[in-house]
Design an enzyme around this catalytic site. Sequence first.
Site, short mmCIF file in Angstrom:
data_model
loop_
_atom_site.label_atom_id
_atom_site.label_comp_id
_atom_site.label_asym_id
_atom_site.label_seq_id
_atom_site.Cartn_x
_atom_site.Cartn_y
_atom_site.Cartn_z
N THR A 106 30.77 -19.14 37.06
CA THR A 106 29.46 -19.75 37.32
C THR A 106 28.42 -19.37 36.28
O THR A 106 27.27 -19.17 36.59
CB THR A 106 28.95 -19.30 38.70
OG1 THR A 106 28.98 -17.88 38.74
CG2 THR A 106 29.79 -19.86 39.79
N THR A 182 33.72 -13.32 38.05
CA THR A 182 33.65 -11.86 37.94
C THR A 182 34.75 -11.12 38.70
O THR A 182 35.03 -9.97 38.39
CB THR A 182 32.29 -11.34 38.45
OG1 THR A 182 32.11 -11.81 39.79
CG2 THR A 182 31.17 -11.80 37.57
#
Lengths: 461, 665
Positions: A106, A182
């Site tokens: 993102t 992540t």
Amino acid sequence: MEDIFQGYKGRALEVLKKFNVRVWGKAIIDTSRGEFQGTVLPRAENDDDTHIVLKIATGYNIGIDIFTIKSMKEVGYYKATYKIPEKEFPYTPNLPNVKLLGTGGTIASRLDYRTGAVIPAFSPGELYGAVPELADICNLTTEKLFAVFSENMGPEQYKALAVAIGKEIENGIDGIIIGHGTDTLSHTAAALTFMVQNPPVPIVLVGSQRSSDRPSSDAALNLMHAAYTAGHSDIAEVMVCMFGPTSDEYGFLHRGTRVRKMHSSYRSTFRTIGDTPLATVNLKDGIKPIKETYNHRRKDRKVKVLPYFEEKVSIVYYYPNMQPDIIDSLVDNGYRGIIIAGTGLGHVNKPLYSAIERAKKKGVHMFMTVQTLWGYAHMYVYDTGRDLMAKGIIPAENMLPETAYIKLGWVLGQTDDPEEVKRLMLTPINDEITLREPYNGYLIYQGGVPEVEEFIRKFRK
Amino acid sequence: MTQKKTPGKHFDPHKNYRDTMKAIGYVPRAKATQSDYDRIGFKSGLEVHQQLKTKQKLFCRCPAGVYHGDNDYHAEIIRHMRPTLSEMGEYDGTALMEFKTRKEITYRINNKTTCTYEIDDTPPFPINREALEIALEISLLCKLNIVGEVHITRKQYLDGSIPTGFQRTAILGVEGEIQLKNKKVGLIQLSIEEDACREISDIGHKRIYKTDRLGMPLIETVTHPQCLNPDELREAADYIRFLNRSTGKVRTGIGAARQDTNVSCEGGTRVEIKGVSHNKWLPELSHNECFRQWALLHIKKLLLERVPDPQKWEMRHAEVDPYSLSLEHANAIGFAEKGYKVVAIALPEFHGILSHFTQPGKCFTNELSDRLKVIACIERPNITSDEDLNDPLSENDATKLAALLKASPNDAIALIWGPDEDIPTALETIDERCRMAFDGVPRETRRPLPDGTTLFERVLPGADRMYPDTDSAPIPLDEKYIEKLREGLPVDIWTRYQQLAQMQIPEDSHAYILRRNLVPVIEEIVALGFPPRFVGALFGHRLKRIEGKYPMHNDFTYHKLVDLFRFLKDNKIHHSLAKLMLPVIYQHPNMDFNSVLTSINFKRRTADELLAPVDYLVEKFKEIKIAKKDRPENVVNWVMGQLHKQALGNIDPAELYSRIKERIG
């Protein structure tokens, strides 16, 4: 054909069809709870089939219960086109050329109505539209390699990334950014450290903890920091670049082999474990090294790309009362390597001994790491450790369990010879094992302690 | 045009201010009538914010309603905000303005009141059901159409007042109404939302907030702009406040209820005055705002007469060195000394506009100055001109600058100053605002001041700043649940007004009673057999006065009065004694009622005992009387006055009076 009932299913879809109202249609809905007016929006796929989503004039969304609907009428139509303003990324002659390889995640994104989730925006033009400051840092080009969430990254993607990086370096790029979710960012960072050795330029992995569809996202700043590092840093290693503190202050550059995600949602989630980060980065002060030694940027293009991976490798996270069948089932399923995350200095219970011996006999390579994350596996201290070593488990020093997993997969992708596997595993490529542990390598602040409170109050978090 | 007029010469900005005030027909509110409001087309509506009384915040488990001082914090966190696209694919105007200001925002965090959610380091927890339920009850009271499913929406705020950059908010109902004395006012919607940070300071490019209030549950009730004069606006605001309080489930006290009001005049624009904390301020603020818009429309007319094609209008500017130009203006010199840049500006055809009336004591220059402060972050004073009402350029200065800028007599000459890096934004800001003057009234939100005027706060955000909260799932509201809530609703405020009238409770005490949601208490007392009118006045007059005079004890509740009346009934003491007991109970609510009687020296007496001294008193009155005309009422009244206090609780004062009268004959 275009789906005019985007995301609607079952009973809600029947209602829309019955009254002939489309998604993006402006509707007047008469219900037992009164009249509602607005634009029919797509519905998230996982939501129920008994409500219709409406955007009302004030900009809010509401849901209408289909069981209350008496009638509906479409009185207009307006389809929103959600697009980050795309502007051509300007070329500036004296700035470094940086390539952004996209994997998903993102770092820049837009909303997806069907899932209610965010979708990455990616072209240089889109990125420039969203983060115009990038043009002052570097000349950016992008390539989308995959579009997968972090958790779906795996050996295939690691190998493809390594090859793509090799090609970019060969073509003379000044630095590489890898946009990544992540959750498994550190796994990929470790994999690339092993697969792309001796790179002459920085290879920077970056993500964001708060999606870029929000004003306080860390995405833009992370991207700027990563672009600056890729284009201007002297550190030619595989690094993870993410927030240092949770404040919008500076980023850390972590070595790809020693970094770990330590919080499910904090911006400052990435931490170097058992050592200090390589450096800090911000746009005001540039790169400030913390480590004294690192691999320097070079002009040559001599990079070694080793895209190998054996997938039959596993991590076993030991817990009290673990039964031997856990190990047995791995062996029976053809696993060739096992990383154990043991307790304390590197221990498991006695009932596992027989299973470990059996695995060893079948030629399974086993390495011990510690679930304390900080510290070394010291298997001579207690009898248990000695027993385990005698049964063929090799202590992996202070390698992080996930890094050890990635490394064993990479090693077994190249050889099955026990001695060679051991040699490769215990010979650090870039600090996955360190000879010494510095005193400032272990810092977990215990909140509530007066001196910690004072420190926290004084410095921005 | 041979005789060249020097700007500044023979021009009195104060006179111009007065003349333009007259030209637009400004009248102070005290003198304004409905025909004045009809003439300028006064229209206004409300957004009433009300905190809900819950234990925890709306989207996390932090305690609600716990506050701390500005310097009582455990950590500081710093953030910058960037605009994002709405789901309709647009950037919002306010968002872009806030981005232009490049603010560095610091949050002061206290662990007692703030967790990782407030600071946007963890996603929201499921919505606080207690808060949702209270908000739904109020939605039902407002006769709104309740949604079938609650969708949490993100409403973008880039001023930093919310660390995420957006407020999580959701609509619970649309299109309701409230019944005022003479008309119905429609409600657009009611939403539940999280409260914002409290600002500590905002200087230059640094703004500091604390996060104690952040995330507390709040509802916002929005009316249609159907109030046609300032008094109706006040009435609507009071009504909504009383309605909210009638549930007994909302917070009271400073900052617990705040109003925004939208005002426009005929031909004007919806302008929002934000954060009015007292309803009594609404009339003056809305009055002045409406006339401000009326003045801006007059400015538009004047400008269009002078510049028929505004596209061709262009501002000119030049950086100046106040020393080499030997300027006299003290601020310009002082700021240049500090290293600020000083820039002269010519605004073609704006002569007489800068000092044009806009609000009492303010002129068009304030429109520029406010924006310089907010958008370019230049602290005031940041501008002067030859038309400045307070500290104008001298004639000499104006002449020099006019020459420098090759200005014509119809141009306005202004001087601005500020840090080097803020000057480009400052020039853009002035250019932008002056161009807007040709269009009339800019869409903006304004900050209320105690004197009834307002300051520019930011560009009015549109619907473009809304987007769905991808971190939250929709919450269905089924029929059964809504019906259950409907059954437990308190009585409608309109009905309450009628009840109060029916009970003949004095009208001047209605507001006091409703604001504190006292009707249920009064009803309980009346049910014990006491006269409503007396009970109503005891609250609305007596208690109101006591509240103004003494500090309230923490343990005092209005319900204590029910106990008091029960005590009076049980002990057969006349209710008139309540008046004397009340101040004691208010300050010492834990005192036993018998002890209260002792403390006010109450003694039981029969009517005969009370009336015994009448003859003696009549004699005494004759000795001390001063009135020449000896009317019989005088003596009766005087005697009554002497006996009144000891009679309280023993006999109905009216009965005592008539018996005294009887005795004196």
